[in-house]
Design a protein around this motif. Structure first.
Motif, PDB file in Angstrom:
ATOM      1  N   SER A 165       5.340  -9.311  -2.523  1.00 51.33           N
ATOM      2  CA  SER A 165       4.732  -9.804  -1.955  1.00 51.33           C
ATOM      3  C   SER A 165       5.641 -11.391  -1.430  1.00 51.33           C
ATOM      4  N   GLN A 166       6.781 -11.500  -2.291  1.00 55.56           N
ATOM      5  CA  GLN A 166       7.488 -12.329  -2.490  1.00 55.56           C
ATOM      6  C   GLN A 166       8.734 -11.716  -0.599  1.00 55.56           C
ATOM      7  N   ARG A 167       8.519 -10.982  -0.617  1.00 55.18           N
ATOM      8  CA  ARG A 167       9.127 -10.033   0.569  1.00 55.18           C
ATOM      9  C   ARG A 167       8.714 -10.932   1.961  1.00 55.18           C
ATOM     10  N   GLN A 168       7.096  -9.938   1.691  1.00 56.77           N
ATOM     11  CA  GLN A 168       6.822 -10.707   2.866  1.00 56.77           C
ATOM     12  C   GLN A 168       6.572 -11.891   3.509  1.00 56.77           C
ATOM     13  N   THR A 169       6.481 -13.129   2.577  1.00 56.83           N
ATOM     14  CA  THR A 169       6.668 -14.324   2.418  1.00 56.83           C
ATOM     15  C   THR A 169       7.566 -14.498   2.880  1.00 56.83           C
ATOM     16  N   ALA A 170       9.260 -14.160   2.624  1.00 57.49           N
ATOM     17  CA  ALA A 170      10.438 -14.520   3.220  1.00 57.49           C
ATOM     18  C   ALA A 170      10.458 -14.346   4.660  1.00 57.49           C
ATOM     19  N   ALA A 171       9.498 -12.654   4.734  1.00 57.88           N
ATOM     20  CA  ALA A 171       9.403 -12.770   6.450  1.00 57.88           C
ATOM     21  C   ALA A 171       8.943 -14.054   7.072  1.00 57.88           C
ATOM     22  N   ALA A 172       8.399 -14.042   6.524  1.00 58.29           N
ATOM     23  CA  ALA A 172       7.105 -15.759   7.372  1.00 58.29           C
ATOM     24  C   ALA A 172       7.992 -16.449   7.455  1.00 58.29           C
ATOM     25  N   ALA A 173       9.217 -16.893   6.040  1.00 58.07           N
ATOM     26  CA  ALA A 173      10.014 -17.819   6.319  1.00 58.07           C
ATOM     27  C   ALA A 173      10.799 -18.106   7.173  1.00 58.07           C
ATOM     28  N   ALA A 174      11.563 -16.384   7.485  1.00 56.79           N
ATOM     29  CA  ALA A 174      12.805 -16.607   8.186  1.00 56.79           C
ATOM     30  C   ALA A 174      12.280 -16.611   9.730  1.00 56.79           C
ATOM     31  N   LEU A 193       5.375  -6.767  -7.666  1.00 56.86           N
ATOM     32  CA  LEU A 193       5.360  -8.562  -7.326  1.00 56.86           C
ATOM     33  C   LEU A 193       5.955  -9.122  -6.509  1.00 56.86           C
ATOM     34  N   ALA A 194       7.265  -8.791  -6.259  1.00 56.80           N
ATOM     35  CA  ALA A 194       8.593  -8.966  -5.334  1.00 56.80           C
ATOM     36  C   ALA A 194       7.897  -8.557  -3.949  1.00 56.80           C
ATOM     37  N   GLY A 204       0.949  -0.889   0.341  1.00 53.80           N
ATOM     38  CA  GLY A 204       0.193   0.401   0.193  1.00 53.80           C
ATOM     39  C   GLY A 204       0.501   0.914   0.188  1.00 53.80           C
ATOM     40  N   ARG A 205       0.812   2.081   0.868  1.00 49.67           N
ATOM     41  CA  ARG A 205       1.362   3.362   0.841  1.00 49.67           C
ATOM     42  C   ARG A 205       2.374   3.228   1.667  1.00 49.67           C
ATOM     43  N   SER A 206       2.556   2.147   2.959  1.00 52.34           N
ATOM     44  CA  SER A 206       3.421   1.915   3.693  1.00 52.34           C
ATOM     45  C   SER A 206       5.163   1.785   2.937  1.00 52.34           C
ATOM     46  N   THR A 207       6.434   1.950   3.948  1.00 53.95           N
ATOM     47  CA  THR A 207       6.993   2.145   2.901  1.00 53.95           C
ATOM     48  C   THR A 207       7.622   1.288   2.064  1.00 53.95           C
ATOM     49  N   ARG A 208       8.002   1.402   1.141  1.00 52.39           N
ATOM     50  CA  ARG A 208       8.518  -0.628   0.619  1.00 52.39           C
ATOM     51  C   ARG A 208       9.696  -0.861   0.419  1.00 52.39           C
ATOM     52  N   PHE A 209      10.144  -1.709   0.384  1.00 50.89           N
ATOM     53  CA  PHE A 209      11.928  -2.380   0.432  1.00 50.89           C
ATOM     54  C   PHE A 209      12.090  -2.416  -1.319  1.00 50.89           C
ATOM     55  N   THR A 210      11.614  -1.816  -1.860  1.00 48.79           N
ATOM     56  CA  THR A 210      12.245  -2.390  -3.375  1.00 48.79           C
ATOM     57  C   THR A 210      13.576  -2.753  -3.739  1.00 48.79           C
ATOM     58  N   ASP A 211      14.347  -1.975  -3.157  1.00 42.51           N
ATOM     59  CA  ASP A 211      15.827  -1.590  -3.076  1.00 42.51           C
ATOM     60  C   ASP A 211      16.663  -2.988  -3.127  1.00 42.51           C
ATOM     61  N   ARG A 212      15.703  -4.423  -2.454  1.00 43.54           N
ATOM     62  CA  ARG A 212      15.949  -5.629  -2.127  1.00 43.54           C
ATOM     63  C   ARG A 212      15.862  -6.560  -3.032  1.00 43.54           C
ATOM     64  N   GLY A 213      14.888  -5.872  -4.282  1.00 41.78           N
ATOM     65  CA  GLY A 213      14.712  -7.468  -4.560  1.00 41.78           C
ATOM     66  C   GLY A 213      13.875  -8.287  -4.425  1.00 41.78           C
ATOM     67  N   ALA A 214      13.910  -8.922  -4.695  1.00 38.29           N
ATOM     68  CA  ALA A 214      13.025 -10.028  -5.005  1.00 38.29           C
ATOM     69  C   ALA A 214      13.600 -11.940  -4.111  1.00 38.29           C
ATOM     70  N   PRO A 215      13.391 -11.891  -3.120  1.00 37.88           N
ATOM     71  CA  PRO A 215      14.507 -13.057  -2.156  1.00 37.88           C
ATOM     72  C   PRO A 215      13.956 -14.529  -3.543  1.00 37.88           C
ATOM     73  N   ASN A 216      15.188 -14.797  -3.715  1.00 37.40           N
ATOM     74  CA  ASN A 216      15.735 -16.366  -4.118  1.00 37.40           C
ATOM     75  C   ASN A 216      14.756 -17.522  -3.754  1.00 37.40           C
TER      76      ASN A 216
END
Length: 294
Positions: free
Chosen positions: A210-219, A207-208, A61-73
């Motif tokens: 939501s992948q970063r958010q999913t990576a947070a759950a995995a971690a 789209l990356a 949404g309108r919160s801070t994005r972490f686009t500089d981190r790209g998509a997790p492998n």
């Protein structure tokens, strides 16, 4: 409703609220924004005596994005989860507590769906004195419990193959995804999916995220042992036909938390069908009342 923003360190979090009464914090799942909670559902909660606060998770949404981190492998994310995480569920829970702080609430009822349920569980683990009741919807105690089948993942991959270059492409992708993960017994609210998708695209297509958010759950690993120490009025809501967080995810969450109540719905997938709202609203109100009575 007016969108407000708070800052926690380098992260800015957008939120809004409606209603008066007991505070209820709503936490959306991966890739969704606060607007992914249907406004009619939010207003119905407010009519039940809650001051409903919803917010955009970091990277949404309108919160801070972490686009500089790209998509997790994706492979590394499951083999060495912490190596791919830009942040953790604990960080996301801290964001949620910051929203409560901004509204001068020492505690609140907390309800989350999917990844939001995992964040809500983490809040209950980290600072149980700040959580009046816990509601975990379409979620699980870890990303590995009740994960999608290979067949479901293949359907999603097929829908995601088309390159997204416009808002119409994104809407088509989201409608295709909703058809896969939604409730087989209830129709997809296509008008709402379209509206939510158009607004999400306007916020910034990534789209990356939501992948970063999913990576947070995995971690953040498996929470079952930590959840066994939670002593809060708890409600687990789960669809019996959920292809993204299969029913075992809800069952295991309920088993992990002493005294948790499990409510399941036949024909419900990984969404919140309008036809089931009256029942869900009743359960949420009853849960809040049980905390007051206690």
């Amino acid at each position: 409703m007016t969108v407000e923003k708070i800052r926690r360190g380098t992260v800015e979090i957008a939120y809004e609220s409606v209603g008066s009464g007991e505070p209820l914090l709503l936490i959306m799942g991966a890739g969704g924004s606060m607007r992914s909670w249907h406004p009619d559902f939010v207003r119905a909660l407010a009519d039940r005596g809650f001051r409903v606060i919803r917010f955009d998770n970091r990277d949404a949404g309108r919160s801070t994005r972490f686009t500089d981190r790209g998509a997790p492998n994706q492979l590394k994310m499951w083999l060495r989860p912490t190596s791919e995480a830009a942040y953790t569920l604990e960080d996301m829970a801290a964001d949620a507590f910051a929203v409560l702080d901004a509204n001068d609430y020492l505690s609140a009822h907390v309800a989350g769906v999917s990844l939001g349920g995992m964040i809500a569980q983490t809040m209950a683990i980290e600072k149980p004195d700040r959580v009046r009741t816990l509601t975990s919807i379409s979620s699980g105690p870890s990303g590995k419990v009740g994960k999608p089948t290979a067949a479901t993942l293949m359907k999603i991959v097929k829908v995601a193959k088309k390159k997204i270059t416009s808002v119409d492409d994104f809407v088509e992708f989201q409608l295709g995804l909703a058809a896969i993960v939604g409730s087989p017994a209830y129709p997809v609210d296509q008008a709402f999916v379209r509206q939510d998708s158009e607004e999400a695209y306007a916020d910034g297509f990534d789209l990356a995220a939501s992948q970063r958010q999913t990576a947070a759950a995995a971690a953040s690993g498996d929470r079952r042992e930590r959840l066994s120490h939670v002593r809060l009025p708890t409600l687990i809501i789960h669809g019996e036909a959920d292809p993204m967080a299969r029913l075992i995810a809800g069952v295991e969450t309920a088993k992990a938390i002493p005294g948790a109540r499990l409510v399941t719905y036949p024909g419900m997938g990984h969404d919140l069908p309008r036809e089931l709202w009256p029942s869900m609203l009743d359960h949420l109100r009853e849960l809040a009342d049980s905390a007051v009575d206690a």
